[in-house]
Scaffold this motif. Structure first.
Motif, mmCIF file in Angstrom:
data_model
loop_
_atom_site.group_PDB
_atom_site.id
_atom_site.type_symbol
_atom_site.label_atom_id
_atom_site.label_comp_id
_atom_site.label_asym_id
_atom_site.label_seq_id
_atom_site.Cartn_x
_atom_site.Cartn_y
_atom_site.Cartn_z
ATOM 1 N N THR A 185 -7.763 -5.221 -2.296
ATOM 2 C CA THR A 185 -6.312 -5.306 -2.105
ATOM 3 C C THR A 185 -5.804 -4.080 -1.361
ATOM 4 O O THR A 185 -4.913 -4.182 -0.502
ATOM 5 N N LEU A 186 -6.361 -2.900 -1.674
ATOM 6 C CA LEU A 186 -5.965 -1.676 -0.965
ATOM 7 C C LEU A 186 -6.338 -1.772 0.509
ATOM 8 O O LEU A 186 -5.582 -1.322 1.387
ATOM 9 N N HIS A 198 4.518 3.172 7.840
ATOM 10 C CA HIS A 198 4.990 4.167 6.880
ATOM 11 C C HIS A 198 3.935 5.148 6.381
ATOM 12 O O HIS A 198 4.286 6.107 5.688
ATOM 13 N N HIS A 199 2.646 4.937 6.725
ATOM 14 C CA HIS A 199 1.636 5.794 6.121
ATOM 15 C C HIS A 199 1.753 7.249 6.581
ATOM 16 O O HIS A 199 1.340 8.164 5.875
ATOM 17 N N GLY A 200 2.348 7.469 7.756
ATOM 18 C CA GLY A 200 2.524 8.833 8.241
ATOM 19 C C GLY A 200 3.493 9.659 7.401
ATOM 20 O O GLY A 200 3.486 10.899 7.475
ATOM 21 N N GLU A 201 4.326 8.980 6.589
ATOM 22 C CA GLU A 201 5.285 9.685 5.746
ATOM 23 C C GLU A 201 4.671 10.117 4.413
ATOM 24 O O GLU A 201 5.294 10.880 3.665
ATOM 25 N N LEU A 202 3.443 9.641 4.109
ATOM 26 C CA LEU A 202 2.864 9.877 2.794
ATOM 27 C C LEU A 202 2.198 11.240 2.710
ATOM 28 O O LEU A 202 1.598 11.725 3.686
ATOM 29 N N SER A 204 -0.347 11.790 0.698
ATOM 30 C CA SER A 204 -1.767 11.506 0.510
ATOM 31 C C SER A 204 -2.029 10.052 0.830
ATOM 32 O O SER A 204 -1.172 9.194 0.604
ATOM 33 N N ALA A 205 -3.228 9.771 1.355
ATOM 34 C CA ALA A 205 -3.586 8.398 1.692
ATOM 35 C C ALA A 205 -4.084 7.625 0.478
ATOM 36 O O ALA A 205 -4.299 6.413 0.561
ATOM 37 N N GLU A 206 -4.270 8.293 -0.658
ATOM 38 C CA GLU A 206 -4.753 7.645 -1.866
ATOM 39 C C GLU A 206 -3.602 7.481 -2.856
ATOM 40 O O GLU A 206 -2.834 8.409 -3.078
ATOM 41 N N ARG A 222 3.238 9.252 -3.019
ATOM 42 C CA ARG A 222 4.371 10.166 -2.831
ATOM 43 C C ARG A 222 4.467 10.541 -1.364
ATOM 44 O O ARG A 222 3.456 10.704 -0.692
ATOM 45 N N ASN A 223 5.721 10.675 -0.898
ATOM 46 C CA ASN A 223 5.918 11.068 0.493
ATOM 47 C C ASN A 223 6.106 12.566 0.607
ATOM 48 O O ASN A 223 6.049 13.300 -0.385
ATOM 49 N N GLN A 224 6.370 13.026 1.811
ATOM 50 C CA GLN A 224 6.488 14.467 2.061
ATOM 51 C C GLN A 224 7.665 15.089 1.317
ATOM 52 O O GLN A 224 7.671 16.288 1.046
#
Length: 263
Positions: A185-186, A198-202, A204-206, A222-224
């Motif tokens: 699913t991930l 949106h992943h650039g705002e996170l 961590s990738a996990e 969590r985002n920046q």
């Protein structure tokens, strides 16, 4: 030619009628009515009546198309499918977790472009049928290759077919089935357009947390800025729906009801 899509319109309307009545009579799965089509947009006490009113309208239109050439039924069908398109677009905007309810409980998957495309196609078919010179029963008795082409288009735009195949395989609705592995699913999440946007705002990738609710698996990041970013992945379908919501750090101790902000 003009009457070639009348059989498809009549069959779809009758199937919609039967499925909605069956869903209301059976009561469906827990909270199922609150996740289906027009019932989502009305108070809980009138959810079942809303589906039944929709079913009655479909039955009346199907009967009128079958035995009559009266403009009331022809224009009524155009209006019905045009309104259905509007309702589906509103569902995608306001409740992207809800299904269209087009065919009762089988249509519980989140409204996607295929479902919207189907109502647009049905609106066009109804518009083409406005000036058909014969009633629907004659068109049913003499189908053409245009009728078959319409069936193919509707089948391509119907995610319910996949749900029916899954139910025949697993004998259980989505929320009662064993879902795909968390890692799978991930992977679906990370291949989606919502993740890429949106992943650039996170930070961590996990994910720091994950859980399942009904047919959805949630991944929390969590985002920046320290806010919680929650992605939701639908657990069935070849291209499952992915939704995203942001919960500010100030509200993280008392999470509100999940409210998607992008799709």
């Amino acid at each position: 030619m003009l009457e070639s899509q009348l059989p498809n319109l009549i069959v779809l309307l009758l199937l919609g009628t039967a499925a909605k009545v069956t869903t209301v009579r059976s009561g469906g799965e827990p909270r199922s009515l609150s996740r289906l089509g027009p019932a989502v947009l009305v108070p809980k006490r009138v959810q079942a009546p809303a589906l039944l009113v929709c079913a009655v309208c479909e039955l009346m239109l199907a009967a009128g198309l079958l035995v009559s050439t009266h403009p009331f039924f022809r224009w009524g069908t155009v209006a019905f499918f045009a309104l259905s398109t509007y309702v589906l677009l509103e569902l995608r905007r306001r409740r992207p977790d809800a299904g269209c309810g087009c065919f009762g409980e089988v249509s519980s998957a989140p409204v996607g472009l295929r479902s919207v495309g189907r109502t647009v196609a049905l609106t066009a078919m109804a518009g083409m049928s406005l000036w058909a010179p014969v009633p629907g029963w004659l068109a049913v008795l003499h189908p053409t290759w245009h009728t078959a082409a319409g069936v193919a288009v509707l089948a391509l735009l119907s995610p319910e077919i996949e749900e029916l195949i899954d139910r025949l395989r697993f004998r259980a609705p989505c929320e009662q089935r064993r879902g795909p592995a968390e890692s799978a699913t991930l992977s679906r999440l990370r291949s989606s357009g919502t993740w890429r946007a949106h992943h650039g705002e996170l930070a961590s990738a996990e994910p720091y947390d994950t859980w399942r609710e009904l047919c959805w698996r949630f991944f929390a990041f969590r985002n920046q800025s320290g806010d919680d970013v929650v992605f939701a992945v639908y657990l069935t379908g070849r291209r499952p729906a992915v939704r995203m919501a942001v919960v500010s750090a100030e509200d993280s101790e008392s999470l509100p009801e999940y409210t998607p902000v992008s799709a």
